[in-house]
Scaffold this motif. Sequence first.
Motif, mmCIF file in Angstrom:
data_model
loop_
_atom_site.group_PDB
_atom_site.id
_atom_site.type_symbol
_atom_site.label_atom_id
_atom_site.label_comp_id
_atom_site.label_asym_id
_atom_site.label_seq_id
_atom_site.Cartn_x
_atom_site.Cartn_y
_atom_site.Cartn_z
ATOM 1 N N UNK A 91 0.726 -1.379 -0.003
ATOM 2 C CA UNK A 91 -0.357 -0.058 -0.384
ATOM 3 C C UNK A 91 0.349 1.273 -0.154
ATOM 4 N N UNK A 92 2.263 1.028 0.534
ATOM 5 C CA UNK A 92 3.079 2.264 1.291
ATOM 6 C C UNK A 92 3.271 2.712 -0.183
ATOM 7 N N UNK A 93 3.210 1.284 -1.016
ATOM 8 C CA UNK A 93 4.285 1.632 -2.501
ATOM 9 C C UNK A 93 3.453 2.497 -3.606
ATOM 10 N N UNK A 94 2.049 1.479 -3.353
ATOM 11 C CA UNK A 94 1.416 2.446 -4.287
ATOM 12 C C UNK A 94 1.084 3.721 -3.976
ATOM 13 N N UNK A 99 -0.719 5.589 -7.284
ATOM 14 C CA UNK A 99 -1.776 4.667 -7.844
ATOM 15 C C UNK A 99 -2.688 4.578 -6.780
ATOM 16 N N UNK A 100 -2.937 5.109 -5.523
ATOM 17 C CA UNK A 100 -3.719 4.769 -4.429
ATOM 18 C C UNK A 100 -4.034 3.166 -3.875
#
Length: 101
Positions: A91-94, A99-100
């Motif tokens: 999630x952090x990478x998104x 990209x949310x």
Amino acid sequence: MVEARFDAVIHAPLRLRICGLLRPVDGLDFALLRDSLEVSDATLSKHVKTLTAAGYVTSRKAASTERSDGRRIMWLSLTGPGRLAFDGHVRALREIVGTGS
């Protein structure tokens, strides 16, 4: 919903791939994981040790019905905290790439 959290332990490319392969399953055979990643036993062992020390991966040995030599198979699994950490890291990478969730 899992909180976005960058995790330096998981972020190393091979450890990220290990977690990604373990995430959707209950467990994977060490040899299958090694072959999927195309790394040596020693390389995979080193990274699994790091993930295990962080509490993210667990291993167990079990007898194989397919083997006649009595050797046991090592099975690797993400722990509950490992799944949460991996999900939070993804999630952090998104969020970083915009990209949310």
